[in-house]
Design a protein around this motif. Structure first.
Motif, PDB file in Angstrom:
ATOM      1  N   GLY A  50      -7.103  -4.220 -11.705  1.00  0.00           N
ATOM      2  CA  GLY A  50      -7.598  -2.955 -11.162  1.00  0.00           C
ATOM      3  C   GLY A  50      -7.790  -3.023  -9.661  1.00  0.00           C
ATOM      4  O   GLY A  50      -7.416  -2.095  -8.932  1.00  0.00           O
ATOM      5  N   GLU A  60     -15.118   4.176  -3.251  1.00  0.00           N
ATOM      6  CA  GLU A  60     -13.690   4.437  -3.072  1.00  0.00           C
ATOM      7  C   GLU A  60     -12.937   4.176  -4.375  1.00  0.00           C
ATOM      8  O   GLU A  60     -12.040   4.943  -4.752  1.00  0.00           O
ATOM      9  CB  GLU A  60     -13.125   3.575  -1.940  1.00  0.00           C
ATOM     10  N   MET A  61     -13.301   3.118  -5.075  1.00  0.00           N
ATOM     11  CA  MET A  61     -12.651   2.823  -6.356  1.00  0.00           C
ATOM     12  C   MET A  61     -13.001   3.891  -7.400  1.00  0.00           C
ATOM     13  O   MET A  61     -12.124   4.325  -8.160  1.00  0.00           O
ATOM     14  CB  MET A  61     -13.043   1.434  -6.858  1.00  0.00           C
ATOM     15  N   SER A  96      -2.228   0.762  -3.961  1.00  0.00           N
ATOM     16  CA  SER A  96      -1.923   2.185  -4.071  1.00  0.00           C
ATOM     17  C   SER A  96      -2.777   3.110  -3.215  1.00  0.00           C
ATOM     18  O   SER A  96      -2.388   4.249  -2.977  1.00  0.00           O
ATOM     19  CB  SER A  96      -2.033   2.626  -5.535  1.00  0.00           C
ATOM     20  N   GLU A  97      -3.932   2.638  -2.748  1.00  0.00           N
ATOM     21  CA  GLU A  97      -4.850   3.535  -2.043  1.00  0.00           C
ATOM     22  C   GLU A  97      -5.001   3.144  -0.577  1.00  0.00           C
ATOM     23  O   GLU A  97      -5.649   2.152  -0.248  1.00  0.00           O
ATOM     24  CB  GLU A  97      -6.219   3.547  -2.739  1.00  0.00           C
ATOM     25  N   THR A 137     -10.979   6.889  -6.835  1.00  0.00           N
ATOM     26  CA  THR A 137      -9.629   6.693  -7.364  1.00  0.00           C
ATOM     27  C   THR A 137      -9.611   6.925  -8.872  1.00  0.00           C
ATOM     28  O   THR A 137      -8.694   7.564  -9.399  1.00  0.00           O
ATOM     29  CB  THR A 137      -9.121   5.279  -7.026  1.00  0.00           C
ATOM     30  N   PHE A 167      -8.620   2.814   0.684  1.00  0.00           N
ATOM     31  CA  PHE A 167      -9.269   1.572   0.273  1.00  0.00           C
ATOM     32  C   PHE A 167      -8.868   0.444   1.215  1.00  0.00           C
ATOM     33  O   PHE A 167      -9.707  -0.360   1.616  1.00  0.00           O
ATOM     34  CB  PHE A 167      -8.912   1.219  -1.180  1.00  0.00           C
ATOM     35  N   GLN A 224      -7.386   9.747 -10.676  1.00  0.00           N
ATOM     36  CA  GLN A 224      -6.418   9.367 -11.707  1.00  0.00           C
ATOM     37  C   GLN A 224      -6.703  10.092 -13.022  1.00  0.00           C
ATOM     38  O   GLN A 224      -5.782  10.547 -13.700  1.00  0.00           O
ATOM     39  CB  GLN A 224      -6.464   7.854 -11.938  1.00  0.00           C
ATOM     40  N   VAL A 274      -5.715  -0.839  -6.786  1.00  0.00           N
ATOM     41  CA  VAL A 274      -6.342  -0.001  -5.753  1.00  0.00           C
ATOM     42  C   VAL A 274      -5.887  -0.439  -4.365  1.00  0.00           C
ATOM     43  O   VAL A 274      -5.593   0.399  -3.511  1.00  0.00           O
ATOM     44  CB  VAL A 274      -7.880  -0.016  -5.881  1.00  0.00           C
TER      45      VAL A 274
END
Length: 122
Positions: A18, A67-68, A25-26, A71, A29, A75, A22
């Protein structure tokens, strides 16, 4: 093989997957992560106190966690409601607002910790 047939790993491998997801993809982050590294370097150079370190580490954790979670919300909304919908947008905006508040609080406290140490050096 189904997930239930796997041996328990205490979830660490899933957690790392995970975190890697993140990071990859982010963009925001990654920005927060770079900022955290710079803050750690500044704290080390300016020799902040143990209590200041504790506060800084808690705040960095708060920003990265929000931030996570943002996300996760994004999602989930994209999965549940892939088409545009005003309620979906509002949910995403609220989650993003939580990140903004966390980052603003961290920045303010960061200034309170670091400015008094930087000013005498000028």
């Amino acid at each position: 093989m189904e997930l239930k047939d796997k041996k328990p790993v205490i979830g660490f491998s899933y957690a790392w997957q995970g975190i890697r997801f993140v990071i990859k993809s982010e963009r925001n982050f990654r920005i927060h992560l770079v900022a955290a590294i710079l803050v750690f370097i500044a704290g080390w150079i300016l020799q902040i106190s143990l209590m200041e370190w504790i506060i800084i580490v808690i705040l960095i954790g708060m920003v990265l966690i929000t931030e996570m979670l943002n996300t996760v919300v994004e999602q989930m909304i994209d999965y549940i409601k892939p088409e545009l919908h005003p309620a979906a947008k509002q949910i995403k905006d609220i989650a993003a607002g939580a990140v903004l508040i966390a980052a603003m609080v961290a920045a303010i406290i960061g200034c309170l910790v670091f400015i008094p140490k930087i000013v005498p050096l000028m």
